[in-house]
Structure formats: C-alpha cells, structure tokens
Scaffold this motif. Sequence first.
Motif, PDB file in Angstrom:
ATOM      1  N   ALA A 239       0.827  -1.207   0.000  1.00 49.34           N
ATOM      2  CA  ALA A 239       0.000   0.000   0.000  1.00 49.34           C
ATOM      3  C   ALA A 239       0.863   1.259   0.000  1.00 49.34           C
ATOM      4  O   ALA A 239       1.965   1.281   0.550  1.00 49.34           O
ATOM      5  CB  ALA A 239      -0.925  -0.005   1.210  1.00 49.34           C
ATOM      6  N   TYR A 240       0.342   2.311  -0.590  1.00 44.92           N
ATOM      7  CA  TYR A 240       1.075   3.575  -0.677  1.00 44.92           C
ATOM      8  C   TYR A 240       0.097   4.732  -0.657  1.00 44.92           C
ATOM      9  O   TYR A 240      -1.090   4.589  -0.947  1.00 44.92           O
ATOM     10  CB  TYR A 240       1.907   3.617  -1.965  1.00 44.92           C
ATOM     11  CG  TYR A 240       1.133   3.261  -3.214  1.00 44.92           C
ATOM     12  CD1 TYR A 240       0.371   4.219  -3.893  1.00 44.92           C
ATOM     13  CD2 TYR A 240       1.165   1.960  -3.719  1.00 44.92           C
ATOM     14  CE1 TYR A 240      -0.333   3.895  -5.031  1.00 44.92           C
ATOM     15  CE2 TYR A 240       0.448   1.627  -4.861  1.00 44.92           C
ATOM     16  CZ  TYR A 240      -0.292   2.592  -5.514  1.00 44.92           C
ATOM     17  OH  TYR A 240      -0.999   2.256  -6.638  1.00 44.92           O
ATOM     18  N   VAL A 268       6.006  11.734  11.151  1.00 48.02           N
ATOM     19  CA  VAL A 268       4.884  11.164  11.908  1.00 48.02           C
ATOM     20  C   VAL A 268       4.588   9.732  11.480  1.00 48.02           C
ATOM     21  O   VAL A 268       4.304   8.868  12.312  1.00 48.02           O
ATOM     22  CB  VAL A 268       3.622  12.038  11.714  1.00 48.02           C
ATOM     23  CG1 VAL A 268       2.439  11.468  12.482  1.00 48.02           C
ATOM     24  CG2 VAL A 268       3.895  13.469  12.150  1.00 48.02           C
ATOM     25  N   ARG A 269       4.671   9.473  10.164  1.00 43.82           N
ATOM     26  CA  ARG A 269       4.356   8.154   9.611  1.00 43.82           C
ATOM     27  C   ARG A 269       5.434   7.737   8.623  1.00 43.82           C
ATOM     28  O   ARG A 269       6.141   8.564   8.056  1.00 43.82           O
ATOM     29  CB  ARG A 269       3.008   8.196   8.883  1.00 43.82           C
ATOM     30  CG  ARG A 269       1.810   8.535   9.755  1.00 43.82           C
ATOM     31  CD  ARG A 269       1.298   7.357  10.530  1.00 43.82           C
ATOM     32  NE  ARG A 269       0.948   6.246   9.659  1.00 43.82           N
ATOM     33  CZ  ARG A 269       0.331   5.137  10.075  1.00 43.82           C
ATOM     34  NH1 ARG A 269      -0.010   5.013  11.350  1.00 43.82           N
ATOM     35  NH2 ARG A 269       0.045   4.160   9.234  1.00 43.82           N
ATOM     36  N   ASN A 270       5.521   6.431   8.403  1.00 47.69           N
ATOM     37  CA  ASN A 270       6.567   5.889   7.542  1.00 47.69           C
ATOM     38  C   ASN A 270       6.030   5.439   6.189  1.00 47.69           C
ATOM     39  O   ASN A 270       6.659   4.653   5.497  1.00 47.69           O
ATOM     40  CB  ASN A 270       7.254   4.706   8.251  1.00 47.69           C
ATOM     41  CG  ASN A 270       8.576   4.349   7.593  1.00 47.69           C
ATOM     42  OD1 ASN A 270       9.304   5.228   7.130  1.00 47.69           O
ATOM     43  ND2 ASN A 270       8.880   3.060   7.535  1.00 47.69           N
ATOM     44  N   VAL A 365      -1.563  17.129   7.989  1.00 46.43           N
ATOM     45  CA  VAL A 365      -0.674  16.112   8.562  1.00 46.43           C
ATOM     46  C   VAL A 365      -1.402  15.345   9.658  1.00 46.43           C
ATOM     47  O   VAL A 365      -1.364  14.107   9.705  1.00 46.43           O
ATOM     48  CB  VAL A 365       0.611  16.769   9.126  1.00 46.43           C
ATOM     49  CG1 VAL A 365       1.438  15.741   9.901  1.00 46.43           C
ATOM     50  CG2 VAL A 365       1.436  17.376   7.988  1.00 46.43           C
ATOM     51  N   ARG A 366      -2.080  16.062  10.528  1.00 48.01           N
ATOM     52  CA  ARG A 366      -2.797  15.419  11.639  1.00 48.01           C
ATOM     53  C   ARG A 366      -3.945  14.550  11.124  1.00 48.01           C
ATOM     54  O   ARG A 366      -4.101  13.396  11.543  1.00 48.01           O
ATOM     55  CB  ARG A 366      -3.334  16.485  12.587  1.00 48.01           C
ATOM     56  CG  ARG A 366      -4.073  15.921  13.807  1.00 48.01           C
ATOM     57  CD  ARG A 366      -4.700  17.008  14.651  1.00 48.01           C
ATOM     58  NE  ARG A 366      -5.763  17.709  13.929  1.00 48.01           N
ATOM     59  CZ  ARG A 366      -5.690  18.981  13.570  1.00 48.01           C
ATOM     60  NH1 ARG A 366      -4.617  19.707  13.846  1.00 48.01           N
ATOM     61  NH2 ARG A 366      -6.693  19.548  12.913  1.00 48.01           N
ATOM     62  N   ASP A 370      -4.071  10.503  11.533  1.00 51.89           N
ATOM     63  CA  ASP A 370      -5.151   9.916  12.337  1.00 51.89           C
ATOM     64  C   ASP A 370      -5.913   8.865  11.549  1.00 51.89           C
ATOM     65  O   ASP A 370      -6.259   7.799  12.068  1.00 51.89           O
ATOM     66  CB  ASP A 370      -6.113  11.006  12.813  1.00 51.89           C
ATOM     67  CG  ASP A 370      -5.509  11.901  13.883  1.00 51.89           C
ATOM     68  OD1 ASP A 370      -4.436  11.544  14.419  1.00 51.89           O
ATOM     69  OD2 ASP A 370      -6.105  12.952  14.175  1.00 51.89           O
ATOM     70  N   PHE A 371      -6.169   9.152  10.277  1.00 52.21           N
ATOM     71  CA  PHE A 371      -6.879   8.185   9.451  1.00 52.21           C
ATOM     72  C   PHE A 371      -6.060   6.900   9.279  1.00 52.21           C
ATOM     73  O   PHE A 371      -6.583   5.784   9.410  1.00 52.21           O
ATOM     74  CB  PHE A 371      -7.194   8.770   8.076  1.00 52.21           C
ATOM     75  CG  PHE A 371      -7.569   7.730   7.060  1.00 52.21           C
ATOM     76  CD1 PHE A 371      -8.822   7.154   7.077  1.00 52.21           C
ATOM     77  CD2 PHE A 371      -6.641   7.302   6.110  1.00 52.21           C
ATOM     78  CE1 PHE A 371      -9.170   6.169   6.161  1.00 52.21           C
ATOM     79  CE2 PHE A 371      -6.979   6.317   5.192  1.00 52.21           C
ATOM     80  CZ  PHE A 371      -8.241   5.755   5.219  1.00 52.21           C
ATOM     81  N   LEU A 372      -4.781   7.047   8.967  1.00 54.19           N
ATOM     82  CA  LEU A 372      -3.949   5.870   8.725  1.00 54.19           C
ATOM     83  C   LEU A 372      -3.793   5.012   9.976  1.00 54.19           C
ATOM     84  O   LEU A 372      -3.600   3.792   9.889  1.00 54.19           O
ATOM     85  CB  LEU A 372      -2.576   6.311   8.213  1.00 54.19           C
ATOM     86  CG  LEU A 372      -2.578   6.951   6.812  1.00 54.19           C
ATOM     87  CD1 LEU A 372      -1.220   7.539   6.494  1.00 54.19           C
ATOM     88  CD2 LEU A 372      -2.982   5.933   5.751  1.00 54.19           C
ATOM     89  N   ALA A 373      -3.899   5.643  11.138  1.00 52.07           N
ATOM     90  CA  ALA A 373      -3.743   4.899  12.389  1.00 52.07           C
ATOM     91  C   ALA A 373      -4.906   3.944  12.643  1.00 52.07           C
ATOM     92  O   ALA A 373      -4.728   2.851  13.187  1.00 52.07           O
ATOM     93  CB  ALA A 373      -3.591   5.868  13.559  1.00 52.07           C
TER      94      ALA A 373
END
Length: 473
Positions: A239-240, A268-270, A365-366, A370-373
């Motif tokens: 996924a990307y 924040v995310r990788n 960014v936030r 938050d969605f990806l988490a």
Amino acid sequence: MSLSAFIQRSIDAIAGARHLDQAISMSRFLGDLLWKNSVGQYELAQLESLLLQQYGGEFQPAGIPARRCEYLHVLTKAYDTGGHTRVVEHLLSSSALAEAGVFITETIQPNALRKLSRARYGCALSPKQAGSRQRIQHMIDVFAQHASIILHIHPYDIEAVLAAALAGKFFGVKVLLYNHADHVFSYGHGIADRVLEVSYFGWSLRTRRNIQYKSVFAGIPLKLPEQRIASESAGSSQAYLASAGTAYKYKPNDGFSFPQFVQKFAKVRNNRLVLIGPRLASNWWWWKTWLKLRSRVEFHARMPHDKYLDFLRQATAYVDSFPLTGGTAFPEIFSLGVPSFGVLTGSHGYSPADQLKSADVKALVRDLADFLAVQQRKGVETAAILAQIHDAHSIENVADRISYAYDLNKGEKQPPWQNPGTIDPCFYEKIWMSGNGAGMPVHTLPSFKLMWLFLVYWKQVRFGKKSDPRSPA
C-alpha cells in the motif's frame, strides 16, 4: 505603467491595425499574453466590441441557413487527453445534449478526433490556409446552422468569439461560454449570452468580469461509478499514499509547499508516497525532500487516464496537489473509494469533495495520520459528500443545467453545495507577482508592439522602474 494603461494602449494599438488580419493577430497575441500572466485582467469585452464595430461590416449573412441540430460544441484545439476534450466527450454522451455536433477552429489530435467524431452530427474542422475574414465567415455559416453554440475555446481564440457574436446578431444563435479555465483571462465573456461556471473560484470573479447577470453554474462532468467502490489497497503490504498532477502544481508558492508537507508527514508516519506528474530531474523544489527520504518518495511520469485511475485506486489514501489544486482528479479518486485529503488554499471550489480537505498543512498532517492509524475518517459524512459530488458532477446533471441555462431563476444559478473555506480571487495574481519572469505566448505569432508595452508594464510592476511609455515606431 498601470495595468489599465497597458490594457488601453494595447487596445489602441489594435484599433490602429492596418487591416483585419493584423488586428486579429495582435488580439490573439494579447489574449495569449494575458492567459499566461495572471495580472488581474480576466476579460476584454471592450476589445471584442471594438473589433465588431470596426470589422463587423465585412461579414454578411449568407441567406437563411437550414437548421442542422440543436447544439454545437466549439473547441480551439482538441487534445488526446484531458481538458476540454473529455468535457465535450462526456456531454456528447448525455441525453440532454445528444442533438449536437463538434467544430474545431484550429487543430485536433488523432484520438481526440476518433472520440469526438462519435457526436451524432459529427466533428468538423475549420479550413486551413485561409485568412481571418475567410475563417470567421466560414464559422458564421457553420454556427448559423445551430440553435446554440457552446464555446470550449482557448482564451486567445478571438476569431471564434467574433464569429459567435455575428452568428447571434444575424441568426439569433445563442452563445454559451463554458468557463473551464475560470482562473485565467479569456475572450468571450463580453459576447456570451450565458457563462457556464464550473466552480466557486470562477463564481467569485463574476464582478471583475462584469458577468453577474449571465453566470450560471454548470459544473464539470465526470464519469462516476454508481456506487462507491472499496479501495483495493486495504490490507496490502504494498500500500502507498498517492498524489497526481502536472508538475508545476506542486511548486511551492504563497506559503504552501507540498515537499515540506511530505517532510513533516514523514516525521509522523513511515508510509511511501507515489507522485504521478512531478519530475525529479527538472523540478528542483523536490530535490531536498528526495535527498532526505529517498525510496519513500517515488516519481512516475503521467499516464493514460484509465491506467492512471487504476493506479490511484490501489492507494491507501490520496492527497490533492497544492498550492494548485488537481481539479477534478480529487472527486474522481474519492468516488472510486480512495480516502482523499487536501488543503483549502483559497484556489479551491471546484467540487463538493473540497469538504474533505483540511484548513491548513498542519491540520492535513494530523488528519491524514489519524486516518492511517485507525483506517477510519472521523467527523466526515462520506455518504452525504458523495451524493453532493454526484449532484454536481454527474454527466446528466451537468448537461441538464446547460440545457436549462436560460430558464433558471436567480436562486438556482449558483453552485449547489456549501463551499468550505474562503476563496481568494487574487490567488493566482499573487503567485504571478512572486515569480521571476513573464510568461511568453506559445500558441500565437508575436506582436512586438504589444510585447514591448507589456515589458514596460512588467518592469514597472516588478521593479518600480519608470520607463518611457511610448511605443517605438
């Protein structure tokens, strides 16, 4: 030299042309120049009126024409991908605008010709190797065979504008200007009976174009799925995140920087980000970000529309380009089931999908993190926004609004959704002012007198230098 002085001196120079061909050539160059440079001039009804007064007598109605069909879509250039070609292709497939033909004033590419020739009344091209008088007269004769013509023209196409005005005068043909490139200058606003708007951004410029009384929202037609499709990337190890748009749309300006957003988000995310359109080799504004993140940022060349949609459908989330919006790519991708994000820059307003965007880059960014988490978008009424997207962009709804453009009451003329954020009608002017150079026309032959006048104006605006306002002989 002020903008108003530059415009007036340019009009005076065109008024002093020796003949029609010279006046048209100079007008085309001026239109192209104003298109490429966002100086704050969005129409030239004064010049349209002057040309009709000076040269309208050279044209005559050739008898009473036989009515061919209801609508004629008029394009300056039809390209194989994107732009006006896809808009017209979609409208031709509608029920409301089915009784239509297509006319090209300059050039058409092979695939575009194949697509547009599917029109019920075919696709015709203006004859080449003719002077302006012959071309305009030919267009008048063609336009006269239709009840309404819809102009999807390049901003500089003054010949089509004059022919449309004269067809209206001689035969009562109704003229609708489809305001696709509503953030830039264009000819046609003065002579159009209705201006078909596509966004809140264009709506905000009605007063500056003096078209408040004839603007009607039409929208951009999109081929949308009947039901929202679930994203194909869910649970995939490959996924990307994705973003797509012409390279210049990502160039930092007016306080907005997509490359800086990527760097902030990477802290924040990788997640891996795949970009379709930007070019690492030539877009220097990406170099610092790429050197820091390397394989976490991938660059892909532009691709055919179908392949592009398939590629983006597999993304975990989509981020709209900024400072300049990706336009209809945003609602298209969202309608395919891909969670979509962006920033309200002030140049938005092209779709109800803008309600998915964040107030600023920090909030983006936030919201994306938050969605990806949790793989869930909180506080967003997805079903309601999707319904509004279908209302605004479905092919039949857009075609219906165009067919009823003369009958709508005032309350029904504006865009049918609540626009989030504030539109900045000077957005593109500020970007132009912050640039380093002037945009030069590429579609028209140069007029050295008008170029000189523009460079005098440009030097005054950029550097405050006083120059001799007199044009060389």
